[in-house]
Design a protein around this motif. Structure first.
Motif, PDB file in Angstrom:
ATOM      1  N   SER A   1       3.040  17.597  -4.960  1.00  0.00           N
ATOM      2  CA  SER A   1       2.313  17.688  -3.692  1.00  0.00           C
ATOM      3  C   SER A   1       2.763  16.570  -2.759  1.00  0.00           C
ATOM      4  O   SER A   1       3.533  15.702  -3.144  1.00  0.00           O
ATOM      5  N   THR A   2       2.264  16.607  -1.550  1.00  0.00           N
ATOM      6  CA  THR A   2       2.585  15.555  -0.593  1.00  0.00           C
ATOM      7  C   THR A   2       1.470  14.525  -0.595  1.00  0.00           C
ATOM      8  O   THR A   2       0.318  14.842  -0.879  1.00  0.00           O
ATOM      9  N   PRO A   3       1.780  13.271  -0.252  1.00  0.00           N
ATOM     10  CA  PRO A   3       0.743  12.239  -0.265  1.00  0.00           C
ATOM     11  C   PRO A   3      -0.322  12.501   0.804  1.00  0.00           C
ATOM     12  O   PRO A   3      -0.023  13.013   1.882  1.00  0.00           O
ATOM     13  N   GLU A   4      -1.545  12.156   0.467  1.00  0.00           N
ATOM     14  CA  GLU A   4      -2.626  12.261   1.438  1.00  0.00           C
ATOM     15  C   GLU A   4      -2.583  11.042   2.341  1.00  0.00           C
ATOM     16  O   GLU A   4      -2.415   9.925   1.880  1.00  0.00           O
TER      17      GLU A   4
ATOM     18  N   LEU B   1       0.878  -1.170   0.000  1.00  0.00           N
ATOM     19  CA  LEU B   1       0.000   0.000   0.000  1.00  0.00           C
ATOM     20  C   LEU B   1       0.915   1.218   0.000  1.00  0.00           C
ATOM     21  O   LEU B   1       1.449   1.612   1.036  1.00  0.00           O
ATOM     22  N   HIS B   2       1.100   1.785  -1.171  1.00  0.00           N
ATOM     23  CA  HIS B   2       2.079   2.847  -1.385  1.00  0.00           C
ATOM     24  C   HIS B   2       1.441   4.220  -1.257  1.00  0.00           C
ATOM     25  O   HIS B   2       0.347   4.447  -1.755  1.00  0.00           O
ATOM     26  N   ARG B   3       2.165   5.113  -0.610  1.00  0.00           N
ATOM     27  CA  ARG B   3       1.704   6.491  -0.532  1.00  0.00           C
ATOM     28  C   ARG B   3       1.723   7.064  -1.944  1.00  0.00           C
ATOM     29  O   ARG B   3       2.693   6.894  -2.658  1.00  0.00           O
ATOM     30  N   ARG B   4       0.666   7.714  -2.315  1.00  0.00           N
ATOM     31  CA  ARG B   4       0.607   8.293  -3.661  1.00  0.00           C
ATOM     32  C   ARG B   4       0.392   9.782  -3.539  1.00  0.00           C
ATOM     33  O   ARG B   4      -0.331  10.241  -2.673  1.00  0.00           O
TER      34      ARG B   4
END
Length: 187
Positions: free
Chosen positions: A84-87, A76-79
């Motif tokens: 921008s920064t990942p939510e 489960l990768h931060r996208r």
């Protein structure tokens, strides 16, 4: 990192002694092409990826309970949209399974385990997943596990000798996941 169990699998952190298993499936040219990476050409390359996986809190090894061999990975990768920064409420699912284990329902089993973890423990609101348009196996797994098609995206060449590819994106919200689980419990 959490340790998750399904009927036939253990989803756990990667460890140094997983190198042989990781290299076994990561050198398969068919898997790399389907997932968008070059097949591993040697143990050194697999060791570098293994080191990244060990340091990551996003990628789980898929260990087959029956043999205790690692047969794939799921994460489960931060996208984050570019710039921008990942939510914290969204992640992107990624998975790969050794070709020797295709068609046994192992990946849908692993995905259902990771979805429960993502929605119930990480408190995610949305999980995204993508596949190349030519990857029918991943499409079937994605649809079987309850994801809904959202959009297609044309990607430039992945490697110098490749043509551009179309990537299909799907999502599953926590609301859809809970409804799917309630339906399963009532059937």
């Amino acid at each position: 990192m959490a340790r998750l169990e399904t009927q036939r699998l253990i989803l756990r952190s990667f460890a140094e002694n997983d190198l042989g298993d990781l290299h076994h499936f990561a050198q398969n040219p068919k898997l790399g092409k389907m997932a968008g990476w070059q097949p591993h050409s040697g143990l050194g390359e697999s060791q570098a990826i293994l080191t990244l996986f060990i340091r990551s809190d996003e990628v789980f090894a898929l260990e087959l309970k029956e043999t205790h061999h690692v047969i794939g990975s799921i994460g489960l990768h931060r996208r984050a949209p570019s710039g921008s920064t990942p939510e914290d409420s969204e992640r992107e699912l990624g998975f790969v399974l050794d070709e020797d284990y295709w068609g046994q329902g192992l990946m849908p089993e692993a995905i259902m385990g990771i979805l429960a973890f993502g929605f119930n423990h990480l408190h995610l609101m949305t999980i995204w997943v993508g596949h190349f348009a030519s990857n029918r196996q991943s499409k079937r797994v994605i649809e079987k596990t309850g994801f809904h098609f959202e959009y297609e995206l044309e990607r430039p060449k992945l490697f110098a000798d490749d043509a551009p590819v179309t990537e299909c994106y799907y999502k599953l919200t926590v609301t859809d996941y809970r409804a799917q689980q309630a339906k399963l419990e009532n059937s």
